[in-house]
Design a protein around this motif. Structure first.
Motif, mmCIF file in Angstrom:
data_model
loop_
_atom_site.group_PDB
_atom_site.id
_atom_site.type_symbol
_atom_site.label_atom_id
_atom_site.label_comp_id
_atom_site.label_asym_id
_atom_site.label_seq_id
_atom_site.Cartn_x
_atom_site.Cartn_y
_atom_site.Cartn_z
ATOM 1 N N THR A 1 0.832 -1.208 0.000
ATOM 2 C CA THR A 1 0.000 0.000 0.000
ATOM 3 C C THR A 1 0.864 1.255 0.000
ATOM 4 O O THR A 1 0.580 2.208 -0.735
ATOM 5 N N TRP B 1 -15.236 -0.724 -12.288
ATOM 6 C CA TRP B 1 -14.634 -0.255 -11.039
ATOM 7 C C TRP B 1 -15.589 -0.457 -9.875
ATOM 8 O O TRP B 1 -15.148 -0.651 -8.734
ATOM 9 N N ILE C 1 -14.763 -4.076 -9.005
ATOM 10 C CA ILE C 1 -13.400 -4.365 -8.547
ATOM 11 C C ILE C 1 -13.099 -3.710 -7.190
ATOM 12 O O ILE C 1 -12.559 -4.363 -6.291
ATOM 13 N N VAL C 2 -13.438 -2.446 -7.031
ATOM 14 C CA VAL C 2 -13.055 -1.711 -5.826
ATOM 15 C C VAL C 2 -13.656 -2.310 -4.549
ATOM 16 O O VAL C 2 -12.928 -2.516 -3.573
ATOM 17 N N GLY D 1 -14.482 -5.377 -3.964
ATOM 18 C CA GLY D 1 -13.796 -6.650 -3.714
ATOM 19 C C GLY D 1 -12.405 -6.448 -3.142
ATOM 20 O O GLY D 1 -11.993 -7.153 -2.215
ATOM 21 N N VAL D 2 -11.680 -5.475 -3.664
ATOM 22 C CA VAL D 2 -10.337 -5.188 -3.153
ATOM 23 C C VAL D 2 -10.414 -4.650 -1.721
ATOM 24 O O VAL D 2 -9.628 -5.052 -0.855
ATOM 25 N N LEU D 3 -11.381 -3.769 -1.470
ATOM 26 C CA LEU D 3 -11.541 -3.244 -0.115
ATOM 27 C C LEU D 3 -11.916 -4.358 0.862
ATOM 28 O O LEU D 3 -11.444 -4.376 2.001
ATOM 29 N N LEU E 1 -11.075 -7.540 0.583
ATOM 30 C CA LEU E 1 -9.877 -8.338 0.818
ATOM 31 C C LEU E 1 -8.910 -7.628 1.762
ATOM 32 O O LEU E 1 -8.301 -8.259 2.632
ATOM 33 N N PHE E 2 -8.761 -6.313 1.606
ATOM 34 C CA PHE E 2 -7.899 -5.566 2.521
ATOM 35 C C PHE E 2 -8.477 -5.574 3.939
ATOM 36 O O PHE E 2 -7.748 -5.705 4.913
ATOM 37 N N LEU F 1 -16.282 -10.170 -11.845
ATOM 38 C CA LEU F 1 -14.898 -9.706 -11.782
ATOM 39 C C LEU F 1 -14.160 -10.008 -13.084
ATOM 40 O O LEU F 1 -13.448 -9.150 -13.622
#
Length: 183
Positions: free
Chosen positions: A65, A113, A116-117, A119-121, A123-124, A173
């Motif tokens: 990050t 987006w 995707i966004v 899903g990424v958030l 996972l984080f 995705l």
């Protein structure tokens, strides 16, 4: 304007998103990561291979990050300096302006987006718990049977709905990545 200058607003927007989301991720995560790193010093009897492994994951995520935020900051700074230089150069003729506006007619959609966004958030936010996602429906179904009054179809329903949601997100995705990569 060259073709790369056309993509500057989108790249600059993406850079700002990386900076903001990265900062929001690092604010709660970095203090706990530093505590995990120092755990072998203040709790050496509780340090094991698994604790070191689960310490390496947030450290790697924080390092990635920070690296992404540095790259985004450099891109924003470079974009600002090239915008100032490009504004000093004026087009020579109206035909040149029309030719340069033609590539900007093709724009990429926003919906990828929106897939995707989150899903990424997620996972984080889950951190090492993200490894539990593939078996989460089975785990929830098993936990639902602990209560004696649950009908027999509830665990099967939890498994079917859970894996349907995971499969649907995976399909969306893949489609979103294909749309973004399309030329």
């Amino acid at each position: 304007m060259p073709h790369s200058a056309m993509e500057k607003p989108q790249n600059q927007l993406l850079s700002w998103i990386v900076l903001i989301v990265g900062g929001l991720f690092l604010i709660p995560t970095l203090p706990f990561t530093l505590l995990l790193i120092s755990m072998p010093i203040w709790k050496p009897d509780e340090t094991s291979f698994l604790s070191l492994l689960f310490t390496a994951l947030p450290v790697a995520m924080c390092a990635a990050t920070i690296w992404a935020m540095r790259q985004a900051y450099k891109a924003i700074r470079l974009s600002a300096s090239t915008t100032v230089q490009a504004s000093a150069v004026l087009p020579k003729s109206p035909e040149q302006v029309i030719e340069n506006d033609l590539p900007s007619a093709r724009k990429k959609p926003v919906w990828p987006w929106a897939v995707i966004v989150p899903g990424v958030l997620l996972l984080f936010a889950l951190g090492p718990g993200a490894m539990m996602l593939p078996i989460m429906p089975v785990y929830l179904a098993a936990m639902s049977t602990d209560s004696g009054t649950v009908p027999d179809y509830v665990p099967a329903l939890i498994v079917v709905i859970g894996y349907t949601l995971i499969l649907a997100y995976a399909v969306f995705l893949v489609k979103a990545i294909q749309v973004l990569r399309a030329k």
